[in-house]
Design a protein around this motif. Sequence first.
Motif, PDB file in Angstrom:
ATOM      1  N   GLU A  29      -4.132   0.613  -5.223  1.00 15.05           N
ATOM      2  CA  GLU A  29      -2.760   0.480  -4.575  1.00 15.05           C
ATOM      3  C   GLU A  29      -1.927  -0.295  -5.744  1.00 15.05           C
ATOM      4  N   ASP A  30      -2.772  -1.188  -6.398  1.00 23.16           N
ATOM      5  CA  ASP A  30      -1.935  -2.052  -7.342  1.00 23.16           C
ATOM      6  C   ASP A  30      -1.701  -1.084  -8.727  1.00 23.16           C
ATOM      7  N   CYS A  31      -0.688  -0.222  -8.616  1.00 18.90           N
ATOM      8  CA  CYS A  31      -0.809   0.757  -9.891  1.00 18.90           C
ATOM      9  C   CYS A  31       0.477   0.991 -10.332  1.00 18.90           C
ATOM     10  N   LEU A  32       1.442  -0.090 -10.126  1.00 19.52           N
ATOM     11  CA  LEU A  32       2.923   0.246 -10.643  1.00 19.52           C
ATOM     12  C   LEU A  32       3.061  -0.486 -11.915  1.00 19.52           C
ATOM     13  N   THR A  33       2.762   0.359 -12.975  1.00 22.62           N
ATOM     14  CA  THR A  33       2.562   0.198 -14.354  1.00 22.62           C
ATOM     15  C   THR A  33       3.237   1.162 -15.204  1.00 22.62           C
ATOM     16  N   VAL A  34       3.555   0.751 -16.501  1.00 21.11           N
ATOM     17  CA  VAL A  34       3.990   1.668 -17.497  1.00 21.11           C
ATOM     18  C   VAL A  34       2.889   1.730 -18.569  1.00 21.11           C
ATOM     19  N   ASP A  35       2.972   2.845 -19.290  1.00 18.32           N
ATOM     20  CA  ASP A  35       2.339   2.710 -20.830  1.00 18.32           C
ATOM     21  C   ASP A  35       3.486   3.059 -21.749  1.00 18.32           C
ATOM     22  N   PRO A  92       2.251  -3.248  -4.691  1.00 17.28           N
ATOM     23  CA  PRO A  92       2.707  -2.954  -3.125  1.00 17.28           C
ATOM     24  C   PRO A  92       1.612  -2.817  -2.336  1.00 17.28           C
ATOM     25  N   VAL A  93       1.033  -4.127  -2.112  1.00 16.13           N
ATOM     26  CA  VAL A  93      -0.097  -4.009  -1.199  1.00 16.13           C
ATOM     27  C   VAL A  93       0.173  -5.109   0.025  1.00 16.13           C
ATOM     28  N   GLY A  94      -0.532  -4.911   1.092  1.00 17.08           N
ATOM     29  CA  GLY A  94      -0.348  -5.963   2.026  1.00 17.08           C
ATOM     30  C   GLY A  94       0.864  -6.033   2.806  1.00 17.08           C
ATOM     31  N   ASN A  95       1.790  -7.033   2.894  1.00 14.06           N
ATOM     32  CA  ASN A  95       3.116  -6.613   3.446  1.00 14.06           C
ATOM     33  C   ASN A  95       4.007  -6.057   2.531  1.00 14.06           C
ATOM     34  N   LEU A  96       3.643  -5.572   1.165  1.00 14.58           N
ATOM     35  CA  LEU A  96       4.734  -5.087   0.408  1.00 14.58           C
ATOM     36  C   LEU A  96       4.245  -3.362   0.453  1.00 14.58           C
ATOM     37  N   ARG A  97       3.274  -2.911   0.928  1.00 17.40           N
ATOM     38  CA  ARG A  97       3.010  -1.477   1.158  1.00 17.40           C
ATOM     39  C   ARG A  97       3.947  -1.011   2.256  1.00 17.40           C
ATOM     40  N   PHE A  98       4.509   0.038   1.757  1.00 18.14           N
ATOM     41  CA  PHE A  98       5.448   0.886   2.494  1.00 18.14           C
ATOM     42  C   PHE A  98       6.896   0.050   2.690  1.00 18.14           C
ATOM     43  N   ARG A  99       7.067  -0.538   1.293  1.00 23.53           N
ATOM     44  CA  ARG A  99       8.293  -1.102   1.259  1.00 23.53           C
ATOM     45  C   ARG A  99       8.809  -0.704  -0.125  1.00 23.53           C
ATOM     46  N   LEU A 100      10.227  -1.140  -0.545  1.00 20.60           N
ATOM     47  CA  LEU A 100      10.733  -0.784  -1.734  1.00 20.60           C
ATOM     48  C   LEU A 100       9.984  -1.484  -3.085  1.00 20.60           C
ATOM     49  N   PRO A 101       9.772  -1.214  -4.160  1.00 22.39           N
ATOM     50  CA  PRO A 101       8.989  -1.799  -5.240  1.00 22.39           C
ATOM     51  C   PRO A 101       9.871  -2.942  -5.466  1.00 22.39           C
ATOM     52  N   VAL A 102       9.167  -4.329  -5.672  1.00 21.08           N
ATOM     53  CA  VAL A 102       9.781  -5.368  -6.037  1.00 21.08           C
ATOM     54  C   VAL A 102       9.483  -5.650  -7.679  1.00 21.08           C
ATOM     55  N   PRO A 103      10.535  -5.887  -8.462  1.00 20.40           N
ATOM     56  CA  PRO A 103      10.328  -6.180  -9.816  1.00 20.40           C
ATOM     57  C   PRO A 103       9.466  -7.295 -10.127  1.00 20.40           C
ATOM     58  N   VAL A 104       8.662  -7.345 -11.031  1.00 25.65           N
ATOM     59  CA  VAL A 104       7.970  -8.630 -11.616  1.00 25.65           C
ATOM     60  C   VAL A 104       8.990  -9.661 -12.040  1.00 25.65           C
ATOM     61  N   ALA A 105       8.927 -10.601 -11.645  1.00 27.02           N
ATOM     62  CA  ALA A 105       9.720 -11.599 -11.988  1.00 27.02           C
ATOM     63  C   ALA A 105       9.714 -12.204 -13.347  1.00 27.02           C
ATOM     64  N   GLY A 106       8.590 -12.232 -14.122  1.00 25.12           N
ATOM     65  CA  GLY A 106       8.518 -12.462 -15.504  1.00 25.12           C
ATOM     66  C   GLY A 106       6.968 -12.504 -15.947  1.00 25.12           C
ATOM     67  N   TYR A 107       7.093 -12.500 -17.339  1.00 37.06           N
ATOM     68  CA  TYR A 107       5.511 -12.282 -17.921  1.00 37.06           C
ATOM     69  C   TYR A 107       5.126 -13.687 -18.499  1.00 37.06           C
ATOM     70  N   SER A 108       3.898 -14.196 -18.719  1.00 36.79           N
ATOM     71  CA  SER A 108       3.188 -15.159 -19.166  1.00 36.79           C
ATOM     72  C   SER A 108       1.955 -15.052 -19.416  1.00 36.79           C
ATOM     73  N   GLY A 124       3.746   6.825  -0.958  1.00 37.03           N
ATOM     74  CA  GLY A 124       5.054   7.205  -1.595  1.00 37.03           C
ATOM     75  C   GLY A 124       5.872   8.050  -1.160  1.00 37.03           C
ATOM     76  N   PHE A 125       5.525   9.061  -0.020  1.00 36.11           N
ATOM     77  CA  PHE A 125       6.461   9.878   0.505  1.00 36.11           C
ATOM     78  C   PHE A 125       6.222   9.998   1.632  1.00 36.11           C
ATOM     79  N   LEU A 126       5.822   9.237   2.548  1.00 38.69           N
ATOM     80  CA  LEU A 126       5.783   9.070   4.102  1.00 38.69           C
ATOM     81  C   LEU A 126       7.128   9.523   4.493  1.00 38.69           C
ATOM     82  N   GLY A 127       7.188  10.257   5.683  1.00 36.30           N
ATOM     83  CA  GLY A 127       8.369  10.456   6.389  1.00 36.30           C
ATOM     84  C   GLY A 127       8.461  10.375   7.856  1.00 36.30           C
ATOM     85  N   GLY A 128       9.433  10.535   8.475  1.00 35.31           N
ATOM     86  CA  GLY A 128       9.620  10.312   9.949  1.00 35.31           C
ATOM     87  C   GLY A 128      10.828   9.306  10.241  1.00 35.31           C
ATOM     88  N   LYS A 129      11.202   9.134  11.252  1.00 37.69           N
ATOM     89  CA  LYS A 129      12.409   8.575  11.677  1.00 37.69           C
ATOM     90  C   LYS A 129      12.172   6.898  11.476  1.00 37.69           C
TER      91      LYS A 129
END
Length: 554
Positions: free
Chosen positions: A116-122, A52-68, A188-193
């Motif tokens: 910022e590149d931290c959306l991972t699971v263990d 979620p960096v660059g233009n993906l910051r402050f946007r809904l998370p985008v799923p990984v398309a696939g793994y290789s 993750g929790f910025l508010g405002g109109k």
Amino acid sequence: MFARLVALASLAIGLAQASTPLPTVHLDHATVIGLTNNSVTSFTGIPFAKPPVGNLRFRLPVPVAGYSGTINATRPAAQCVQLAQDLRADMPAEIQTDIAKYLATILMPADVPQSEDCLTVDVTVPEGTKAGDKLPVLVSIYGGKAVLCAWVQGSTAQYPMDTVVRRSAELGEPVVVVAMNYRLHAFGFLGGKEVKNSGVANLGLQDQRLALRWIQKHISAFGGDPTKVTIWGESAGGMSVGYQMLANDGDAEGLFRAAVAQSGSPLPTGDVADLQRAYDAIVSRVGCAREADTLQCLRGVPVQAIVAAAGTLGGQFSYQGTAGVINWTPHADGVFLTDLPQRLILKGAVARVPLLSGDVLDEGTLFATSSFNATTDADFAAFVHDFSFPGAPAGATAPLLALYPDDPARGSPFGTGAADALAPQYKRIAAYQGDLVWQGPRRFFLDAVSGTQPVWSYRFERETFTGLGTPHGSDYYELLREANDMADYLVHFTHALDPNGAPSNRTIGWPRYDPVRRQVLRQLAGDVPLDVADDFARLGATEALMNLTLAYPL
């Protein structure tokens, strides 16, 4: 990229030199390589979303398309960017000493990089678990670092799940545990109109939801059963469990079938647009105030500039007349939470799944230490109004002064008489804060849902510390350290959707909770570690608090 190539080369050398092959799992076209230690196998840092960096910051998370290729899942995952929440430097020495003694009992992780590149699971499994085993899945949602810094710190690296997984195998009820990272504080929790109108509020909760969808798609490869998922969290993690139950107007979407919330229930907060002050302050401090699209401007600001700006807004341990913690707490946004949390609960817009939910005896003590400078009845009145209900008329909060009297013997730590009075209003504020943030919301939630689904509640009184009593987080850390009797209940609940019947001799019958008898399992020190008690203490006060929050949300 060079560092990643070096890491993969080192991994290849390790594989060649290993006497036994490292464990692997296949995801799509990728091989995921993990580690086994003391009968537990772990795969760490597997991405479930695009960075979620660059233009993906402050946007809904985008799923990984696939793994290789090859995924090195042998090292701790990067932590999402943290926000410092230091204790007040001017705290009296006695308070600092008491807190230090408690913190010394907490598992503290090695230093792990932030990104910022931290959306991972263990994913942690009993050794030998393989695809197709269909083990129940326990999903861990972390709270704040050292359980103190909700919504601004925390990571999977800080809360290893090895002990719970090992205990599940010993019980003959093995489980897979998945832990997720999610964005924190301003990221993750910025508010405002502006945030609300763009549909990008509560991004940390959206991250959690996407991780749950990842589990549905991929956990079978690790030996888990996607139809048998239990979500579990403590502190902000417990609150997150509650919010996941309220998401989508209570439709769990098949993502989980049960829930466990330790020291955390949905908070009685208001609308995310009410957090405009924090949004405007950050926009101004990073130089975006004059831009036509301030939110888009924030996407191009250096990460440390946003962290520095967020750090000026106060926090949980900086009480001096401001309520900084509320800036980073989930609020209604019309998307993830379609209405205020309490309204959703009253409407029955709650996932109807079995629920375990409880608190420690003295939830408020740690957080009351920073208000040592409140010394008079007038100071307490100002604290209640300014810190919790700044939008309420002055007279609306006046009844709380009698419900939380200036009497140390009735304050928290409870049951210690005049002892542990670290400051003139400390025990009074500790009782009030513990009820406002923890006991009151838990009772409100359980009273509303206990008629529609199985509910069990507990109170932890086992570990005590001078000045703090049984403080926030003490139950969770004991469970992670020792895989205690609560771990047995947790594991069995994940298997059977009922905590009773765990295959061990450490548990007793745990009655279901209802608003009439209010029976809870009590965890104690000494020769009798478990018994059944009631949950009536300060009931009138917590009901008054929750009624006040209905009129004036936090």
